[in-house]
Design a protein around this motif. Structure first.
Motif, PDB file in Angstrom:
ATOM      1  N   ASN A 134       0.826  -1.204   0.000  1.00  0.00           N
ATOM      2  CA  ASN A 134       0.000   0.000   0.000  1.00  0.00           C
ATOM      3  C   ASN A 134       0.865   1.261   0.000  1.00  0.00           C
ATOM      4  O   ASN A 134       0.364   2.362  -0.206  1.00  0.00           O
ATOM      5  CB  ASN A 134      -0.944   0.006   1.198  1.00  0.00           C
ATOM      6  N   GLN A 135       2.168   1.093   0.267  1.00  0.00           N
ATOM      7  CA  GLN A 135       3.147   2.166   0.093  1.00  0.00           C
ATOM      8  C   GLN A 135       4.154   1.683  -0.960  1.00  0.00           C
ATOM      9  O   GLN A 135       5.255   1.236  -0.645  1.00  0.00           O
ATOM     10  CB  GLN A 135       3.855   2.472   1.416  1.00  0.00           C
ATOM     11  N   PRO A 136       3.781   1.743  -2.240  1.00  0.00           N
ATOM     12  CA  PRO A 136       4.579   1.095  -3.297  1.00  0.00           C
ATOM     13  C   PRO A 136       6.001   1.621  -3.416  1.00  0.00           C
ATOM     14  O   PRO A 136       6.939   0.842  -3.621  1.00  0.00           O
ATOM     15  CB  PRO A 136       3.767   1.359  -4.574  1.00  0.00           C
ATOM     16  N   THR A 137       6.193   2.939  -3.284  1.00  0.00           N
ATOM     17  CA  THR A 137       7.548   3.492  -3.428  1.00  0.00           C
ATOM     18  C   THR A 137       8.445   3.024  -2.293  1.00  0.00           C
ATOM     19  O   THR A 137       9.579   2.572  -2.518  1.00  0.00           O
ATOM     20  CB  THR A 137       7.494   5.026  -3.467  1.00  0.00           C
ATOM     21  N   LEU A 138       7.954   3.138  -1.074  1.00  0.00           N
ATOM     22  CA  LEU A 138       8.738   2.711   0.080  1.00  0.00           C
ATOM     23  C   LEU A 138       8.977   1.208   0.050  1.00  0.00           C
ATOM     24  O   LEU A 138      10.090   0.743   0.342  1.00  0.00           O
ATOM     25  CB  LEU A 138       8.014   3.106   1.371  1.00  0.00           C
ATOM     26  N   TYR A 139       7.959   0.450  -0.331  1.00  0.00           N
ATOM     27  CA  TYR A 139       8.110  -1.002  -0.406  1.00  0.00           C
ATOM     28  C   TYR A 139       9.186  -1.380  -1.422  1.00  0.00           C
ATOM     29  O   TYR A 139      10.019  -2.264  -1.173  1.00  0.00           O
ATOM     30  CB  TYR A 139       6.775  -1.648  -0.778  1.00  0.00           C
ATOM     31  N   ALA A 140       9.181  -0.708  -2.559  1.00  0.00           N
ATOM     32  CA  ALA A 140      10.185  -1.000  -3.586  1.00  0.00           C
ATOM     33  C   ALA A 140      11.587  -0.647  -3.104  1.00  0.00           C
ATOM     34  O   ALA A 140      12.558  -1.365  -3.398  1.00  0.00           O
ATOM     35  CB  ALA A 140       9.851  -0.232  -4.868  1.00  0.00           C
ATOM     36  N   GLN A 141      11.712   0.457  -2.351  1.00  0.00           N
ATOM     37  CA  GLN A 141      13.018   0.818  -1.798  1.00  0.00           C
ATOM     38  C   GLN A 141      13.532  -0.256  -0.853  1.00  0.00           C
ATOM     39  O   GLN A 141      14.710  -0.639  -0.904  1.00  0.00           O
ATOM     40  CB  GLN A 141      12.914   2.158  -1.058  1.00  0.00           C
ATOM     41  N   LEU A 142      12.660  -0.755   0.008  1.00  0.00           N
ATOM     42  CA  LEU A 142      13.078  -1.765   0.979  1.00  0.00           C
ATOM     43  C   LEU A 142      13.394  -3.090   0.291  1.00  0.00           C
ATOM     44  O   LEU A 142      14.403  -3.739   0.595  1.00  0.00           O
ATOM     45  CB  LEU A 142      11.978  -1.965   2.029  1.00  0.00           C
ATOM     46  N   ALA A 143      12.518  -3.503  -0.618  1.00  0.00           N
ATOM     47  CA  ALA A 143      12.748  -4.774  -1.306  1.00  0.00           C
ATOM     48  C   ALA A 143      13.999  -4.732  -2.170  1.00  0.00           C
ATOM     49  O   ALA A 143      14.634  -5.772  -2.413  1.00  0.00           O
ATOM     50  CB  ALA A 143      11.527  -5.133  -2.158  1.00  0.00           C
ATOM     51  N   GLY A 144      14.379  -3.529  -2.633  1.00  0.00           N
ATOM     52  CA  GLY A 144      15.531  -3.413  -3.521  1.00  0.00           C
ATOM     53  C   GLY A 144      16.876  -3.305  -2.826  1.00  0.00           C
ATOM     54  O   GLY A 144      17.910  -3.250  -3.495  1.00  0.00           O
ATOM     55  N   LEU A 145      16.875  -3.290  -1.506  1.00  0.00           N
ATOM     56  CA  LEU A 145      18.154  -3.237  -0.790  1.00  0.00           C
ATOM     57  C   LEU A 145      18.929  -4.540  -0.989  1.00  0.00           C
ATOM     58  O   LEU A 145      18.324  -5.607  -1.178  1.00  0.00           O
ATOM     59  CB  LEU A 145      17.903  -2.996   0.701  1.00  0.00           C
TER      60      LEU A 145
END
Length: 297
Positions: A134-145
């Motif tokens: 539900n927070q796509p930008t933040l989720y993508a940042q975390l998943a991309g670490l």
């Protein structure tokens, strides 16, 4: 004794927020309940739907509560308006609590910028916030670490309820996250092996405003694990021991007020030393014993 009709009318007319403040507001502050050598004082926020109760318009009654991680004492509760959701009730629920230095844990629904900024700047509290899509930008940042390059910081293994569970936590300092005061990114991987079923794997991301020097991986893991205290020691007990979901009340504030009264009884029994609520209820079946439990002369 007042007539049953009198009690029903009273429960329907009593202001639900005022009753919650009166019955739950005298609980000890979270900081007084936690051990200093542990992960620190913390409060869990979670919602519960009273499945049998209905409002006059037919919608279900939904309550948002806050409970201490240590002890599972409900310290606040508000009813979520039928025209809104839990997010809008987050600040009213916590506004009256002294949360200075307390870590607040909650699910992804409440991971919004306004709530996180309010916790840190207005309440001087900390947060461990779950992040989902539900927070796509933040989720993508975390998943991309580069989690594969980050060493495991904490591992916990449990066996119970017919399953084996392993939780592995990794944490990384990440000052670039576009969320208020976020300084650490967390990834928790859970492996579950229920008896007689195929094993499953779940990955959960979270953020916290606390840097590594004040929130160790072990403390973050403990906060994430203890968040479910509110479900196990409050919501589950109200359903199983008090039959809350079986209640079909519909009149005005009655469902919310009865839920508050149930929680007040649970709090008192836990503070008296009862580990199992049914045992405490059996020991207080007379009016005199019930009044003594709550300190009435």
């Amino acid at each position: 004794m007042p007539d049953e009709t009198t009690l029903r009318r009273l429960l329907a007319r009593l202001d639900r927020d005022a009753l919650a403040a009166a019955l739950l507001g005298d609980e000890p502050l979270p900081a007084n309940l936690e051990k200093k050598e542990g992960p620190g004082p913390a409060v869990a926020v979670d919602g519960k739907t009273s499945r049998g109760a209905r409002r006059p318009d037919g919608t279900r009654v939904h309550l948002l509560g806050a409970a201490t991680h240590e002890g599972g004492l409900l310290v606040g509760q508000v009813e979520v308006d039928q025209k809104s959701n839990e997010t809008s009730a987050f600040q009213p629920l916590l506004a009256g609590l002294d949360l200075a230095g307390v870590t607040v844990t909650f699910d992804a629904m409440h991971t919004v910028r306004a709530n996180l900024d309010w916790l840190v700047t207005e309440k001087n509290a900390h947060y461990v916030a779950v992040v989902k899509r539900n927070q796509p930008t933040l989720y993508a940042q975390l998943a991309g670490l580069p989690w594969a390059d980050i060493p495991v910081a904490d591992t916990c293994r449990d066996h119970g309820h017919g399953r084996d569970e392993t939780r592995v936590l990794k944490a990384a300092t990440a000052g670039f996250l576009a969320f208020p005061h976020a300084t650490q990114a967390v990834r928790i991987t859970r492996w579950r092996r229920p008896k007689g079923k195929k094993p499953s794997r779940e990955t959960v991301y979270a953020i916290t405003d606390q840097p590594a020097r004040t929130a160790s991986p072990a403390a973050l893991a403990a906060h994430a694990r203890r968040h479910w205290t509110i479900e196990n020691k409050v919501h589950y007990v109200r359903d199983v021991s008090f039959g809350e979901d079986a209640s079909t009340l519909r009149t005005a504030n009655s469902p919310a007020n009865l839920a508050t009264i149930r929680s007040a009884v649970i709090n008192r029994l836990r503070r008296t030393g009862y580990r199992f609520i049914p045992h405490g209820r059996r020991d207080h079946t007379t009016p005199t014993a019930a009044l003594d439990l709550h300190g009435f002369p």
